[in-house]
Write a protein that holds these residues in place. Structure first.
Motif, PDB file in Angstrom:
ATOM      1  N   THR A 111       0.846  -1.198   0.000  1.00  0.00           N
ATOM      2  CA  THR A 111       0.000   0.000   0.000  1.00  0.00           C
ATOM      3  C   THR A 111       0.880   1.246   0.000  1.00  0.00           C
ATOM      4  O   THR A 111       1.779   1.373   0.820  1.00  0.00           O
ATOM      5  CB  THR A 111      -0.912   0.022   1.228  1.00  0.00           C
ATOM      6  N   THR A 112       0.607   2.137  -0.929  1.00  0.00           N
ATOM      7  CA  THR A 112       1.424   3.339  -1.074  1.00  0.00           C
ATOM      8  C   THR A 112       0.653   4.597  -0.672  1.00  0.00           C
ATOM      9  O   THR A 112      -0.580   4.632  -0.709  1.00  0.00           O
ATOM     10  CB  THR A 112       1.916   3.500  -2.517  1.00  0.00           C
ATOM     11  N   ASN A 113       1.422   5.600  -0.316  1.00  0.00           N
ATOM     12  CA  ASN A 113       0.844   6.899   0.025  1.00  0.00           C
ATOM     13  C   ASN A 113       1.817   7.977  -0.441  1.00  0.00           C
ATOM     14  O   ASN A 113       3.037   7.833  -0.267  1.00  0.00           O
ATOM     15  CB  ASN A 113       0.623   7.021   1.534  1.00  0.00           C
TER      16      ASN A 113
END
Length: 122
Positions: free
Chosen positions: A56-58
């Motif tokens: 999961t990226t942000n």
């Protein structure tokens, strides 16, 4: 302890690209999240991009669509591909890892790299 070694910074022209790498090493550790932060002169350190072990990226709004974070969990390495660079991206970039285990015991902690300079000329 976990040691981080960063590479890939440098000087680039407006609109150019750079790729940062950060490799973590140490004794029996487990990483739950990796990321890149930056600090420009006279400003506070800010988050640029993070990626969890699950992928999961942000991203910071200022880099969305231009920067891409990725990781190789087997190599405990995180990358930051920076495209369409702007002068306002000039900063020292720091690698960060958050661990769940260090030395074989539960140890939730943040480790930081030494920083790599990115300079974008106009």
């Amino acid at each position: 302890q976990v040691q981080l070694v960063e590479s890939g910074g440098g000087l680039v022209q407006y609109g150019g690209s750079l790729r940062l790498s950060c490799a973590a090493s140490g004794d029996r550790f487990t990483i739950v999240k990796m990321g890149w932060y930056r600090q420009a002169p006279g400003k506070q350190r800010e988050s640029v991009a993070t990626i969890t072990r699950g992928g999961t990226t942000n991203y910071a709004n200022s880099v969305k669509g231009r920067f891409t974070i990725s990781s190789d969990n087997a190599k405990n390495t995180v990358y930051l591909q920076m495209d369409s660079l702007k002068p306002e991206d000039t900063a020292v970039y720091y690698c960060n890892v958050r661990t769940a285990v260090v030395g074989g015991v539960i140890d939730v902690r943040d480790f930081w790299g030494q920083g790599t300079q990115v300079t974008v000329s106009s």
